[in-house]
Write a protein that holds these residues in place. Structure first.
Motif, mmCIF file in Angstrom:
data_model
loop_
_atom_site.group_PDB
_atom_site.id
_atom_site.type_symbol
_atom_site.label_atom_id
_atom_site.label_comp_id
_atom_site.label_asym_id
_atom_site.label_seq_id
_atom_site.Cartn_x
_atom_site.Cartn_y
_atom_site.Cartn_z
ATOM 1 N N ASN A 153 36.241 -0.095 13.894
ATOM 2 C CA ASN A 153 37.376 -1.008 14.029
ATOM 3 C C ASN A 153 36.907 -2.454 14.196
ATOM 4 O OD1 ASN A 153 39.095 1.215 13.942
ATOM 5 N ND2 ASN A 153 39.106 1.456 16.186
ATOM 6 N N GLY A 154 35.673 -2.635 14.620
ATOM 7 C CA GLY A 154 35.159 -3.994 14.777
ATOM 8 C C GLY A 154 34.446 -4.519 13.551
ATOM 9 N N LEU A 155 34.449 -3.718 12.450
ATOM 10 C CA LEU A 155 33.726 -4.135 11.248
ATOM 11 C C LEU A 155 34.273 -5.419 10.623
ATOM 12 C CD1 LEU A 155 31.463 -3.451 9.298
ATOM 13 C CD2 LEU A 155 33.084 -2.056 7.984
ATOM 14 N N PRO A 156 35.612 -5.618 10.475
ATOM 15 C CA PRO A 156 36.094 -6.873 9.875
ATOM 16 C C PRO A 156 35.650 -8.114 10.648
ATOM 17 C CG PRO A 156 37.845 -5.235 9.902
ATOM 18 C CD PRO A 156 36.732 -4.685 10.734
ATOM 19 N N GLY A 157 35.786 -8.050 11.968
ATOM 20 C CA GLY A 157 35.374 -9.206 12.758
ATOM 21 C C GLY A 157 33.882 -9.442 12.695
ATOM 22 N N ALA A 158 33.100 -8.355 12.688
ATOM 23 C CA ALA A 158 31.649 -8.488 12.596
ATOM 24 C C ALA A 158 31.244 -9.115 11.267
ATOM 25 C CB ALA A 158 30.992 -7.122 12.767
ATOM 26 N N LEU A 159 31.951 -8.747 10.190
ATOM 27 C CA LEU A 159 31.620 -9.314 8.881
ATOM 28 C C LEU A 159 31.934 -10.812 8.819
ATOM 29 C CD1 LEU A 159 32.861 -6.496 6.448
ATOM 30 C CD2 LEU A 159 30.503 -7.104 7.045
ATOM 31 N N VAL A 160 33.039 -11.218 9.418
ATOM 32 C CA VAL A 160 33.391 -12.649 9.400
ATOM 33 C C VAL A 160 32.367 -13.465 10.177
ATOM 34 C CG1 VAL A 160 35.094 -14.350 10.137
ATOM 35 C CG2 VAL A 160 35.844 -12.223 9.052
ATOM 36 N N THR A 161 32.062 -12.997 11.391
ATOM 37 C CA THR A 161 31.093 -13.732 12.197
ATOM 38 C C THR A 161 29.715 -13.708 11.548
ATOM 39 O OG1 THR A 161 32.314 -13.105 14.193
ATOM 40 C CG2 THR A 161 30.090 -13.970 14.492
ATOM 41 N N ALA A 162 29.336 -12.553 10.982
ATOM 42 C CA ALA A 162 28.036 -12.449 10.323
ATOM 43 C C ALA A 162 27.961 -13.339 9.085
ATOM 44 C CB ALA A 162 27.763 -10.996 9.944
ATOM 45 N N SER A 163 29.103 -13.536 8.411
ATOM 46 C CA SER A 163 29.094 -14.415 7.237
ATOM 47 C C SER A 163 28.823 -15.861 7.640
ATOM 48 C CB SER A 163 30.428 -14.305 6.491
ATOM 49 O OG SER A 163 31.502 -14.774 7.295
ATOM 50 N N VAL A 164 29.367 -16.287 8.792
ATOM 51 C CA VAL A 164 29.087 -17.636 9.284
ATOM 52 C C VAL A 164 27.615 -17.769 9.639
ATOM 53 C CG1 VAL A 164 29.642 -19.337 11.053
ATOM 54 C CG2 VAL A 164 31.452 -17.895 10.106
ATOM 55 N N LEU A 165 27.053 -16.736 10.282
ATOM 56 C CA LEU A 165 25.622 -16.746 10.585
ATOM 57 C C LEU A 165 24.792 -16.722 9.305
ATOM 58 C CD1 LEU A 165 25.350 -14.245 13.581
ATOM 59 C CD2 LEU A 165 25.110 -16.709 13.643
ATOM 60 N N GLY A 166 25.233 -15.917 8.334
ATOM 61 C CA GLY A 166 24.476 -15.796 7.090
ATOM 62 C C GLY A 166 24.411 -17.101 6.313
ATOM 63 N N ILE A 167 25.554 -17.805 6.187
ATOM 64 C CA ILE A 167 25.547 -19.075 5.463
ATOM 65 C C ILE A 167 24.701 -20.116 6.205
ATOM 66 C CG2 ILE A 167 27.607 -20.084 6.518
ATOM 67 C CD1 ILE A 167 26.678 -20.182 2.788
ATOM 68 N N HIS A 168 24.685 -20.000 7.513
ATOM 69 C CA HIS A 168 23.842 -20.877 8.322
ATOM 70 C C HIS A 168 22.358 -20.686 7.958
ATOM 71 C CE1 HIS A 168 22.860 -22.846 12.344
ATOM 72 N NE2 HIS A 168 21.696 -22.327 11.974
ATOM 73 N N GLU A 169 21.890 -19.446 7.979
ATOM 74 C CA GLU A 169 20.480 -19.173 7.694
ATOM 75 C C GLU A 169 20.139 -19.430 6.234
ATOM 76 O OE1 GLU A 169 17.953 -18.511 9.742
ATOM 77 O OE2 GLU A 169 19.449 -18.956 11.278
ATOM 78 N N LEU A 170 21.050 -19.097 5.336
ATOM 79 C CA LEU A 170 20.798 -19.314 3.908
ATOM 80 C C LEU A 170 20.616 -20.799 3.604
ATOM 81 C CD1 LEU A 170 20.555 -18.113 1.077
ATOM 82 C CD2 LEU A 170 23.047 -18.301 0.861
ATOM 83 N N SER A 171 21.397 -21.635 4.244
ATOM 84 C CA SER A 171 21.258 -23.086 4.030
ATOM 85 C C SER A 171 19.903 -23.575 4.528
ATOM 86 C CB SER A 171 22.390 -23.826 4.746
ATOM 87 O OG SER A 171 23.648 -23.438 4.233
ATOM 88 N N HIS A 172 19.462 -23.056 5.669
ATOM 89 C CA HIS A 172 18.117 -23.393 6.145
ATOM 90 C C HIS A 172 17.067 -23.065 5.085
ATOM 91 C CE1 HIS A 172 18.884 -24.842 10.103
ATOM 92 N NE2 HIS A 172 19.288 -23.696 10.617
ATOM 93 N N VAL A 173 17.156 -21.867 4.536
ATOM 94 C CA VAL A 173 16.142 -21.386 3.598
ATOM 95 C C VAL A 173 16.135 -22.223 2.321
ATOM 96 C CG1 VAL A 173 15.464 -19.441 2.151
ATOM 97 C CG2 VAL A 173 16.172 -19.040 4.511
ATOM 98 N N LEU A 174 17.317 -22.516 1.789
ATOM 99 C CA LEU A 174 17.394 -23.266 0.531
ATOM 100 C C LEU A 174 16.861 -24.679 0.683
ATOM 101 C CD1 LEU A 174 20.889 -22.101 -0.815
ATOM 102 C CD2 LEU A 174 18.604 -21.327 -1.527
#
Length: 519
Positions: free
Chosen positions: A274-295
């Motif tokens: 039941n917490g998967l949608p919220g985890a995906l949204v928060t993880a997407s914000v974290l993911g774009i954060h790290e991806l920008s660092h890498v690029l």
């Protein structure tokens, strides 16, 4: 002063004997009487003795010995002279290697004129990192030869780039003090090119600011003294383990039924979905954060280590710890890499936050919270006041799309990483904008404020502990730390710090006029 002038014309200038490497004095006029020669010799010896004493005061000691150089045909006279020399016990003998006095005087005058200080290359220096934040290569001691130091000082550095006035041993390398000429970035390029031409990649150059007097200094260290970083399998394994724990905490945070009893999650694992949608949204914000660092890091030549996701029971995650594993060229490059992650995370989080305000809940109910929850964030509270208006009243329940809370969590994670402390993104930004000394002071102030905040917030308590023990610094040195970044990148860095402040600060104003009059 020429030593020959001291003898008032009685002797010719000093000459070096190739057979015994001693200095000798030849008489200007040869005497024919042995007794006159003996008296003349005694007077000469006394004069030479006084001259040697004067030179000893200047830490220059010469071996002065008188040698007979008469022709072989004068055997009788030579024998008499040898007998006289053998019986002359008053002649001083000063044991020391010879030196050229004129050259010493000229060198001393030159050093006195320019204030250049020599370094004793035999001085033992302490082991450890040659620069702050850089681990030394383990193994045998590596020293820079004196010949290399001379080439560096006389051929690599110069009047057009960095005029050396003093040098000191600095761990495995050498620290040059002097006067920086022209623009720091251009001078660094010239010096680096000359070093490359002379030594290839054998040595590394750092142009830094001396914290003692805030003056530019140049540090040269052997490349082998810098510890190479490793990307071994255990490092990836540890990062993966942290990632799995973070995924679990992200799921757990978005399941209200499990919040009161965390241990019950092991008996009700099916509820975690039941917490998967919220985890995906928060993880997407974290993911774009790290991806920008890498690029951005790839574009600027900065190498990043394996990211470690930090789990959190309160907000799902504290973000990531990502090390820079090579030496960053300049402060502007560090600023680009550090600001890229928070800017991307804030941008996506802000868009998702607005969607949460405008989109109605899919089930018509959503998440019911008290309006006072918006006092916890200045940015979110201001937007809520602007968009909800009179519907936002103190003590009144309000139904929200859960997307708003998930995006809010992403903004908080970005804001925490934007705190100007240590090796967080905010700490690297403050270092890149204001320099090492200012960043150190800002780090101390930030940790102190977080310590005070921890009295009322458990999130602040865990975060100040994380900074203090894992990311307090110091930030590894850059190749060139003197040149300030371009103004447009400074503006982006200040924007990140400002947005982080808006998310972390509470919203202090009441939402209704009635509450204001009640005071």
């Amino acid at each position: 002063m020429n030593l020959s002038a001291t003898f008032h014309g009685n002797f010719v200038p000093l000459s070096q004997c190739s057979s015994c490497c001693d200095l000798r004095i030849q008489p200007y006029l040869a005497a024919s009487m042995g007794s006159w020669r003996k008296r003349h010799r005694r007077r000469s010896s006394l004069k030479l003795y006084h001259v040697a004493r004067n030179l000893r005061k200047q830490e220059v000691v010469c071996r002065l010995s008188e040698t007979q150089t008469e022709p072989d045909s004068n055997n009788d006279e030579e024998k008499e002279v040898n007998e006289n020399e053998g019986g002359d016990s008053e002649e001083p003998h000063l044991d020391s290697p010879p030196i050229v006095v004129d050259q010493i005087n000229n060198d001393a005058e030159t050093k006195a004129e320019f204030g250049v200080q020599d370094v004793d290359n035999n001085v033992e220096v302490s082991s450890g990192s040659p620069l702050p934040g850089v681990k030394p290569q383990q193994g045998e001691s590596i020293r820079i030869p004196k010949e290399t130091l001379d080439i560096l000082k006389n051929q690599v550095f110069g009047f057009d780039t960095f005029f050396v006035t003093a040098q000191d041993p600095y761990e495995a390398g050498v620290l040059f003090k002097g006067n920086l000429r022209g623009v720091a970035a251009k001078s660094y390029e010239k010096i680096s090119k000359r070093m490359q031409d002379k030594f290839g990649d054998e040595y590394k150059l750092f142009l830094l600011v001396n914290p003692e007097d805030d003056q530019p200094v140049a540090v040269v260290v052997p490349r082998r003294t810098l510890q190479p970083e490793s990307t071994a399998v255990p490092e990836w394994f540890a990062a993966g383990a942290f990632g799995l724990v973070t995924l679990f905490t992200l799921l757990l945070r978005n399941v209200p039924e499990l919040q009161s009893n965390l241990l019950s999650a092991y008996d009700n694992l099916e509820l975690l979905k039941n917490g998967l949608p919220g985890a995906l949204v928060t993880a997407s914000v974290l993911g774009i954060h790290e991806l920008s660092h890498v690029l951005v890091a790839k574009n600027t030549g900065v190498m990043l280590g394996v990211p470690y996701f930090v789990p959190s029971w309160q907000i799902g995650s504290f973000g990531t710890i990502t090390r820079i594993i090579n030496i960053v060229p300049k402060r502007e490059d560090l600023l680009k890499v550090a600001a890229a992650g928070p800017l991307a995370g804030f941008s996506l989080g802000f868009v998702l936050l607005l969607l949460g305000f405008f989109l109605p809940p899919s089930d018509g109910i959503g998440v019911v919270v008290d309006a006072s929850v918006f006092h916890e964030c200045f940015l979110v509270g201001g937007i809520a006041k602007l968009l909800l208006g009179d519907a936002l009243k103190e003590g009144t329940p309000i139904s929200l799309n859960p997307l708003l809370l998930w995006a809010w969590a992403g903004l908080v994670i970005n804001a925490i990483n934007s705190i100007p402390a240590g090796e967080l993104d905010g700490g690297r930004i403050s270092f890149a904008i204001w320099g090492r000394k200012a960043a150190t002071r800002i780090t101390g102030a930030s940790i102190a404020l977080l310590g005070l905040s921890s009295l009322v917030s458990d999130v602040a308590f865990y975060w100040v502990a994380l900074i203090f023990f894992l990311q307090r610094g110091p930030i590894a040195p850059l190749y060139e730390e003197i040149t300030d970044p371009d103004d447009k990148y400074v503006g982006l860095g200040l924007l990140v710090l400002f947005l982080g402040l808006l998310v972390c600060l509470p919203y202090p104003f009441p939402f209704t006029e009635e509450v204001i009059t009640s005071f």
